[in-house]
Scaffold this active site. Structure first.
Site, PDB file in Angstrom:
ATOM      1  N   THR A  13       0.846  -1.189   0.000  1.00  0.00           N
ATOM      2  CA  THR A  13       0.000   0.000   0.000  1.00  0.00           C
ATOM      3  C   THR A  13       0.884   1.241   0.000  1.00  0.00           C
ATOM      4  O   THR A  13       1.975   1.245   0.544  1.00  0.00           O
ATOM      5  CB  THR A  13      -0.940   0.024   1.221  1.00  0.00           C
ATOM      6  OG1 THR A  13      -0.172   0.080   2.428  1.00  0.00           O
ATOM      7  CG2 THR A  13      -1.828  -1.215   1.234  1.00  0.00           C
ATOM      8  N   GLY A  14       0.388   2.300  -0.642  1.00  0.00           N
ATOM      9  CA  GLY A  14       1.218   3.496  -0.774  1.00  0.00           C
ATOM     10  C   GLY A  14       2.461   3.202  -1.579  1.00  0.00           C
ATOM     11  O   GLY A  14       3.573   3.555  -1.189  1.00  0.00           O
ATOM     12  N   GLY A  15       2.266   2.553  -2.734  1.00  0.00           N
ATOM     13  CA  GLY A  15       3.402   2.061  -3.515  1.00  0.00           C
ATOM     14  C   GLY A  15       3.823   2.928  -4.675  1.00  0.00           C
ATOM     15  O   GLY A  15       4.528   2.451  -5.561  1.00  0.00           O
ATOM     16  N   THR A  16       3.434   4.199  -4.675  1.00  0.00           N
ATOM     17  CA  THR A  16       3.717   5.034  -5.841  1.00  0.00           C
ATOM     18  C   THR A  16       4.999   5.842  -5.735  1.00  0.00           C
ATOM     19  O   THR A  16       5.457   6.407  -6.731  1.00  0.00           O
ATOM     20  CB  THR A  16       2.543   6.010  -6.101  1.00  0.00           C
ATOM     21  OG1 THR A  16       2.358   6.832  -4.941  1.00  0.00           O
ATOM     22  CG2 THR A  16       1.262   5.243  -6.401  1.00  0.00           C
ATOM     23  N   SER A  17       5.595   5.910  -4.546  1.00  0.00           N
ATOM     24  CA  SER A  17       6.829   6.697  -4.395  1.00  0.00           C
ATOM     25  C   SER A  17       7.560   6.235  -3.149  1.00  0.00           C
ATOM     26  O   SER A  17       7.051   5.428  -2.362  1.00  0.00           O
ATOM     27  CB  SER A  17       6.521   8.198  -4.298  1.00  0.00           C
ATOM     28  OG  SER A  17       5.814   8.486  -3.100  1.00  0.00           O
ATOM     29  N   ILE A  19       9.525   4.768  -0.106  1.00  0.00           N
ATOM     30  CA  ILE A  19       9.784   3.426   0.409  1.00  0.00           C
ATOM     31  C   ILE A  19       8.857   2.404  -0.228  1.00  0.00           C
ATOM     32  O   ILE A  19       9.264   1.283  -0.548  1.00  0.00           O
ATOM     33  CB  ILE A  19       9.647   3.421   1.941  1.00  0.00           C
ATOM     34  CG1 ILE A  19      10.786   4.227   2.586  1.00  0.00           C
ATOM     35  CG2 ILE A  19       9.640   1.997   2.486  1.00  0.00           C
ATOM     36  CD1 ILE A  19      10.597   4.501   4.071  1.00  0.00           C
ATOM     37  N   GLY A  20       7.590   2.775  -0.438  1.00  0.00           N
ATOM     38  CA  GLY A  20       6.643   1.839  -1.045  1.00  0.00           C
ATOM     39  C   GLY A  20       7.039   1.438  -2.449  1.00  0.00           C
ATOM     40  O   GLY A  20       7.024   0.248  -2.806  1.00  0.00           O
ATOM     41  N   SER A 138       7.987   3.501  12.592  1.00  0.00           N
ATOM     42  CA  SER A 138       8.935   4.622  12.516  1.00  0.00           C
ATOM     43  C   SER A 138       9.736   4.668  13.798  1.00  0.00           C
ATOM     44  O   SER A 138       9.270   4.218  14.854  1.00  0.00           O
ATOM     45  CB  SER A 138       8.174   5.940  12.351  1.00  0.00           C
ATOM     46  OG  SER A 138       9.020   7.059  12.545  1.00  0.00           O
ATOM     47  N   TYR A 151       1.579  12.125  14.776  1.00  0.00           N
ATOM     48  CA  TYR A 151       2.191  11.117  13.908  1.00  0.00           C
ATOM     49  C   TYR A 151       2.902  10.048  14.737  1.00  0.00           C
ATOM     50  O   TYR A 151       2.751   8.844  14.490  1.00  0.00           O
ATOM     51  CB  TYR A 151       3.179  11.792  12.960  1.00  0.00           C
ATOM     52  CG  TYR A 151       3.943  10.835  12.071  1.00  0.00           C
ATOM     53  CD1 TYR A 151       3.421  10.416  10.856  1.00  0.00           C
ATOM     54  CD2 TYR A 151       5.211  10.374  12.447  1.00  0.00           C
ATOM     55  CE1 TYR A 151       4.132   9.548  10.032  1.00  0.00           C
ATOM     56  CE2 TYR A 151       5.921   9.506  11.639  1.00  0.00           C
ATOM     57  CZ  TYR A 151       5.373   9.101  10.436  1.00  0.00           C
ATOM     58  OH  TYR A 151       6.081   8.227   9.621  1.00  0.00           O
TER      59      TYR A 151
END
Length: 250
Positions: A13-17, A19-20, A138, A151
């Site tokens: 998930t969140g694979g567009t930039s 670390i993903g 994190s 966060y």
């Protein structure tokens, strides 16, 4: 060359930039077929093109449960199972105590906690026995950071999920681990509301706190995720793996 994830079906998930994207590339290199998600279709299409093969992009907001239902319906239709999840989608912003708004709190928790929880829960029917789940936490899960309490709290929750889900899923031999990157500049830093100059100033200020004397790269995190996703870590379960150059360890 041996492929550590040969024939595996993975979700990032969140694979567009950042670390993903780096992890999705590594997964494909290691033999996996990868589904990636992103909220913006243009960026999703660009990431699929960059990865090049053995990848499907599904537009999805992790905090939107209807989007998650559509995501897993797509995975079920195309592959019928999942062997690896990297629950990576997340984000945050700067807000010191006294300036935290309800909107800021809800947005951060909805993506980083609610979205991550329901991503994993809705994936359960597709997960094979012995699957691997990696949660992106994190170093803020254990270290204080000015103006970053909301966060940081979400990432402490992510760490707690790994401990508890390890027990919930033990009968299915599904391993759940968290990975905690240190300072790793990605486009997500700009999305926190920082200018490029502010990002560079933050990075420079952190280098002296890192024993290796430098910040990390998305690919260095990706290689650690591959370890947790693969049989190389077959007896590793419930941990928080810090990939931070030693920053949070001293």
């Amino acid at each position: 060359m041996s492929q550590k994830l040969s024939e595996k079906v993975a979700l990032v998930t969140g694979g567009t930039s950042g670390i993903g994207l780096a992890t999705a590339k590594r997964f494909v290199t290691e033999g996996a077929y990868v589904f990636i998600t992103g909220r913006r279709q243009n960026e999703l299409d660009a990431a699929v093109k960059e990865i090049g093969k053995n990848v499907t992009g599904v537009q999805s907001d992790a905090s939107n449960l209807a989007d998650l239902d559509r995501l897993f319906a797509t995975i079920e239709q195309e592959k019928g199972r999942l062997d690896v999840i990297f629950a990576n989608a997340g984000g945050g912003g700067i807000a010191p105590l006294g300036s935290i708004t309800e909107e800021h709190f809800d947005k951060t928790f909805n993506t980083n906690v609610k979205g991550l929880l329901f991503t994993v829960q809705k994936a359960l029917p597709l997960l094979s026995e012995g699957a691997s789940i990696v949660l992106n936490a994190s170093t803020t899960s254990i270290k204080g950071t000015p103006a970053f309490s909301v966060y940081s709290a979400t990432k402490a929750a992510v760490r707690s999920f790994a401990r508890n889900w390890t027990l919930d899923l033990k009968e299915r031999k599904i391993r759940v681990n968290s990975i905690s990157p240190g300072v790793v500049p990605t486009p997500g830093y700009n999305l926190m509301g920082l200018s490029e100059e502010q990002v560079q100033g933050f990075v420079a200020s952190q280098v002296n706190t890192i024993p290796l004397g430098r910040v990390g790269t998305p690919d260095e995190i990706a290689k650690a995720v591959v370890f947790l996703a693969s049989d190389d870590s077959s007896f590793v379960n419930g941990i928080e793996l810090f990939v931070d150059g030693g920053m949070a360890q001293i």
